[in-house]
Scaffold this active site. Structure first.
Site, PDB file in Angstrom:
ATOM      1  N   ALA A 190       3.176   1.601   2.914  1.00 57.53           N
ATOM      2  CA  ALA A 190       4.353   0.730   2.783  1.00 57.53           C
ATOM      3  C   ALA A 190       5.425   1.409   1.931  1.00 57.53           C
ATOM      4  O   ALA A 190       6.613   1.355   2.236  1.00 57.53           O
ATOM      5  CB  ALA A 190       3.964  -0.612   2.175  1.00 57.53           C
ATOM      6  N   ARG A 233      11.920  -5.576   5.712  1.00 55.25           N
ATOM      7  CA  ARG A 233      12.735  -5.257   4.535  1.00 55.25           C
ATOM      8  C   ARG A 233      14.190  -5.218   4.980  1.00 55.25           C
ATOM      9  O   ARG A 233      14.481  -4.693   6.043  1.00 55.25           O
ATOM     10  CB  ARG A 233      12.293  -3.898   3.997  1.00 55.25           C
ATOM     11  CG  ARG A 233      12.863  -3.537   2.652  1.00 55.25           C
ATOM     12  CD  ARG A 233      11.938  -2.517   2.034  1.00 55.25           C
ATOM     13  NE  ARG A 233      12.465  -1.869   0.843  1.00 55.25           N
ATOM     14  CZ  ARG A 233      13.090  -0.699   0.859  1.00 55.25           C
ATOM     15  NH1 ARG A 233      13.288  -0.067   1.994  1.00 55.25           N
ATOM     16  NH2 ARG A 233      13.509  -0.159  -0.258  1.00 55.25           N
ATOM     17  N   CYS A 241       0.831  -1.205   0.000  1.00 50.08           N
ATOM     18  CA  CYS A 241       0.000   0.000   0.000  1.00 50.08           C
ATOM     19  C   CYS A 241       0.868   1.260   0.000  1.00 50.08           C
ATOM     20  O   CYS A 241       2.088   1.198   0.081  1.00 50.08           O
ATOM     21  CB  CYS A 241      -0.902  -0.006   1.226  1.00 50.08           C
ATOM     22  SG  CYS A 241       0.038   0.132   2.765  1.00 50.08           S
ATOM     23  N   HIS A 274       5.901   6.220  -2.521  1.00 46.99           N
ATOM     24  CA  HIS A 274       7.240   6.686  -2.919  1.00 46.99           C
ATOM     25  C   HIS A 274       7.175   8.175  -3.244  1.00 46.99           C
ATOM     26  O   HIS A 274       8.019   8.960  -2.827  1.00 46.99           O
ATOM     27  CB  HIS A 274       7.724   5.984  -4.200  1.00 46.99           C
ATOM     28  CG  HIS A 274       7.805   4.492  -4.112  1.00 46.99           C
ATOM     29  ND1 HIS A 274       7.628   3.680  -5.192  1.00 46.99           N
ATOM     30  CD2 HIS A 274       8.070   3.669  -3.073  1.00 46.99           C
ATOM     31  CE1 HIS A 274       7.758   2.423  -4.836  1.00 46.99           C
ATOM     32  NE2 HIS A 274       8.024   2.379  -3.542  1.00 46.99           N
TER      33      HIS A 274
HETATM   34 FE1  CFM Z   1      12.791   0.026  -6.184  1.00 44.49          FE
HETATM   35 FE2  CFM Z   1      12.118  -2.315  -6.397  1.00 44.49          FE
HETATM   36 FE3  CFM Z   1      10.837  -0.577  -4.759  1.00 44.49          FE
HETATM   37 FE4  CFM Z   1      13.401  -1.386  -4.231  1.00 44.49          FE
HETATM   38 FE5  CFM Z   1      12.467  -3.362  -2.571  1.00 44.49          FE
HETATM   39 FE6  CFM Z   1      11.197  -4.269  -4.740  1.00 44.49          FE
HETATM   40 FE7  CFM Z   1       9.908  -2.537  -3.169  1.00 44.49          FE
HETATM   41 MO1  CFM Z   1      10.418  -4.931  -2.374  1.00 44.49          MO
HETATM   42  S1  CFM Z   1      14.096  -1.727  -6.182  1.00 44.49           S
HETATM   43  S2  CFM Z   1      12.455   0.510  -4.104  1.00 44.49           S
HETATM   44  S3  CFM Z   1      14.367  -2.270  -2.514  1.00 44.49           S
HETATM   45  S4  CFM Z   1      10.871  -0.701  -6.875  1.00 44.49           S
HETATM   46  S5  CFM Z   1      12.404  -5.293  -3.345  1.00 44.49           S
HETATM   47  S6  CFM Z   1      11.683  -4.312  -6.956  1.00 44.49           S
HETATM   48  S7  CFM Z   1       9.192  -4.215  -4.142  1.00 44.49           S
HETATM   49  S8  CFM Z   1      10.846  -2.939  -1.358  1.00 44.49           S
HETATM   50  S9  CFM Z   1       9.043  -0.584  -3.510  1.00 44.49           S
HETATM   51  C1  HCA Z   2       7.069  -3.278   0.467  1.00 42.20           C
HETATM   52  C2  HCA Z   2       8.339  -3.965   0.899  1.00 42.20           C
HETATM   53  C3  HCA Z   2       8.587  -5.258   0.169  1.00 42.20           C
HETATM   54  C4  HCA Z   2       7.561  -6.278   0.562  1.00 42.20           C
HETATM   55  C5  HCA Z   2       7.749  -7.561  -0.130  1.00 42.20           C
HETATM   56  C6  HCA Z   2       6.578  -8.512   0.006  1.00 42.20           C
HETATM   57  C7  HCA Z   2      10.020  -5.720   0.494  1.00 42.20           C
HETATM   58  O1  HCA Z   2       6.910  -2.968  -0.714  1.00 42.20           O
HETATM   59  O2  HCA Z   2       6.224  -3.038   1.307  1.00 42.20           O
HETATM   60  O3  HCA Z   2       5.974  -8.569   1.053  1.00 42.20           O
HETATM   61  O4  HCA Z   2       6.295  -9.216  -0.981  1.00 42.20           O
HETATM   62  O5  HCA Z   2      10.845  -5.775  -0.377  1.00 42.20           O
HETATM   63  O6  HCA Z   2      10.263  -6.036   1.660  1.00 42.20           O
HETATM   64  O7  HCA Z   2       8.511  -5.027  -1.227  1.00 42.20           O
END
Ligand code: CFM
Ligand code: HCA
Length: 529
Positions: free
Chosen positions: A55, A86, A52, A183
């Site tokens: 998150a 994370r 969400c 973000h």
């Molecule tokens: Fe960029 Fe990602 Fe994301 Fe990421 Fe992550 Fe991810 Fe994420 Mo999980 S590189 S910041 S460090 S878009 S693994 S593929 S989903 S937390 S919001």
């Molecule tokens: C996030 C963080 C997450 C969660 C991954 C998942 C991560 O987007 O809230 O629960 O599948 O990398 O820890 O993407």
């Protein structure tokens, strides 16, 4: 004959089919992007992998800043489920880091009825008195938006009362369609209240900020090691191993490097307009990509000494890994992979897999936007006031504005002269005919993709990981790296190949029979759209 894409969609009834058909693309030509629908609301009832808005704001972008208290204002569940799930590592400052804590106001039913402001004030007071943070970030969850607690006034009050930086983020989970809106909200807050307030002047001209690097499994540590060895000064990292004062001084660096474009392109674009700092889309995941990135950086600064040192470091690092690189290439070459992660890793890891001769045949993202798939001309997602030069951020709800749909022509023309339009390459350009791309993938589609493409290894999310393992497919989850890493640059690439090799060859797979070896795969015909 039914294509694989059609077979996957065939399982849906009318309305769901209508919604999902534009999110699933089978490439008709090598390396040629096709239109895909992305960044749209998910279909209720489908087992998707998204998170969400809260998150994305609290967990992803703000959470890794180690000397700030990121305070969840809401019920304890939202705090609990974003507590250290994370793997954004941090070094600590004088042995202290706040990222292992979960700060929450723990709202109860009575607070929902009578308001939670009193509790929030008390929580900020305690956090400041006990932890002495550099800043407090108040992050709202769904009920807070619904009852209308004024978190902005609390932030203002705290600033005056305690003399500490306190910023409120209205990142209620329901905003937008995924973590992507979060973000954007976090980026806007950092840009408005933090970046530009610091005074740490870099001491070399080769000063950079590393944007969109969250130090999962220590990735940023390895990248920083290489950059420092060449002679770059890393002014700040956004936000892995993040330090408040460093981020505050980011505007004093000479170049922004963008690793995860999806989560941080907003800051890169805004800093370009406000401070004139150029940005490069980099990729430290993959050996060839790291070399390309380092050479592009050296070309950007255009300094002979820097170029020479870049080549020396590349040679030095390559010499150290060459034996392993050859070995794993021999072992992994010819294998096929599937990758589904959030918003940028699928593409980055595709590059790393290519270094070892592994082709990605099925992939996609949870919450990426069209540009992450198709590529785009980079146009800032902002409005510029011609008189005051103030920058106004477009609202996150209008997040698809990448295609300048929400920027009026005057603003576009105003910006066009000032900003060099760049090209951001999406994942489709790196894929071959017949490969499948799914946006906002769900469990049923993943299952079908597995049985149709039969990848030798599948890089997954956290939620879908077990379903893939149970199908007898070697799977590694790419959010926390299954507690491994770092995977960046030269040595990281070898770590990754080593872990992949172990996964593919684990004896456990011989004990499992995928359902499609004993049952028929998909049947039926394509419904009407
Ligand atoms: Fe960029 Fe990602 Fe994301 Fe990421 Fe992550 Fe991810 Fe994420 Mo999980 S590189 S910041 S460090 S878009 S693994 S593929 S989903 S937390 S919001
Ligand atoms: C996030 C963080 C997450 C969660 C991954 C998942 C991560 O987007 O809230 O629960 O599948 O990398 O820890 O993407």
């Amino acid at each position: 004959m039914e294509t694989k894409r059609e077979k996957i969609l065939d399982t849906y009834s009318g309305l769901t089919f209508k919604n999902r058909k534009d999110h699933v693309v089978e490439l008709e030509t090598d390396h040629t992007p096709q239109e895909i629908t992305a960044n749209k609301r998910s279909v209720p009832g489908l087992m998707i992998n998204r998170g969400c808005c809260y998150a994305g704001c609290k967990g992803v972008v703000l959470g890794p800043i180690q000397d700030a208290v990121t305070l969840e204002h809401g019920p304890i569940g939202c705090g609990y489920y974003t507590w250290m799930t994370r793997r954004n590592k941090a070094r600590g400052i004088n042995g202290k880091s706040l990222i292992q804590y979960s700060f929450s106001t723990d709202l109860q039913e009575t607070d929902i009825v009578f308001g939670g402001v009193k509790k929030l004030k008390q929580a900020v007071k305690e956090a400041v008195e006990i932890f002495h943070p550099k800043a407090v970030f108040i992050c709202a969850t769904c009920p807070v938006g619904l009852i209308g607690d004024d978190i902005n006034s609390v932030a203002k009050w705290a600033k005056e009362e305690f003399g500490v930086q306190c910023i409120s983020f209205s990142c209620e989970g329901y905003k937008g369609v995924s973590q992507s809106a979060g973000h954007h909200i976090a980026n806007n807050g950092l840009m408005k209240d933090v970046i530009g307030t610091g005074t740490n002047k870099p001491t070399t001209p080769f000063s950079i900020n590393l944007l969109g690097e969250y130090n999962i499994g220590g990735d940023a540590f390895e990248t920083e090691r290489i950059l420092t060895k060449i002679g770059y000064q890393v002014v700040s990292k956004f936000t892995g191993d993040g330090v408040y004062d460093e981020i505050a001084s980011a505007h004093l660096a000479n170049l922004n490097l963008v690793q995860c474009h999806r989560s941080i392109n907003y800051i890169a674009e805004m800093m370009k307009v406000k401070y004139g700092i150029d940005w490069l889309k980099v990729n430290f995941i993959g050996i060839k990509e790291t070399i390309r990135t380092l050479r592009e950086m050296a070309a950007y600064f255009d300094d002979e000494g820097l170029k020479k040192r870049t080549e020396e470091v590349i040679t030095e690092e390559l010499t150290q890994i060459q034996g392993d690189w050859d070995y794993y290439k021999k072992k992994l070459s010819g294998k096929k992979a599937g990758i589904f992660v959030g918003g940028s890793r699928s593409h980055h890891y595709m590059d790393l897999l290519a270094d070892f001769g592994v082709e990605t045949v099925v992939t996609g993202y949870e919450f990426a936007h069209r540009d992450d798939y198709e590529g785009r001309e980079v146009i800032p997602d902002i409005k510029l006031d011609a008189d005051t030069k103030n920058i106004e951020q477009l609202s996150p709800e209008k997040d698809e504005s990448m295609y300048r749909r929400y920027i009026d022509d005057d603003t576009y023309n105003e910006l066009k002269g000032k900003i060099e339009l760049d090209y951001y390459k999406g994942m489709m350009k790196d894929m071959k005919k017949g490969s499948l791309i799914i946006d906002d993938y769900n469990e049923a589609e993943t299952e079908d993709a597995l049985s149709l493409y039969k990848p030798d290894i599948f890089y997954s999310g956290i939620k879908d990981n077990f379903m893939i393992l149970k199908s007898g497919t070697p799977a590694k989850q790419m959010h926390s790296y299954d507690y491994d890493g770092p995977y960046t640059c030269f040595k990281g690439a070898i770590n990754f190949a080593h872990d992949t090799f172990d996964e593919v060859n684990a004896p456990a797979w011989k004990l499992l029979t995928p359902p499609w070896n004993t049952e028929p795969t998909l049947e039926g015909s394509l419904g009407n759209s």
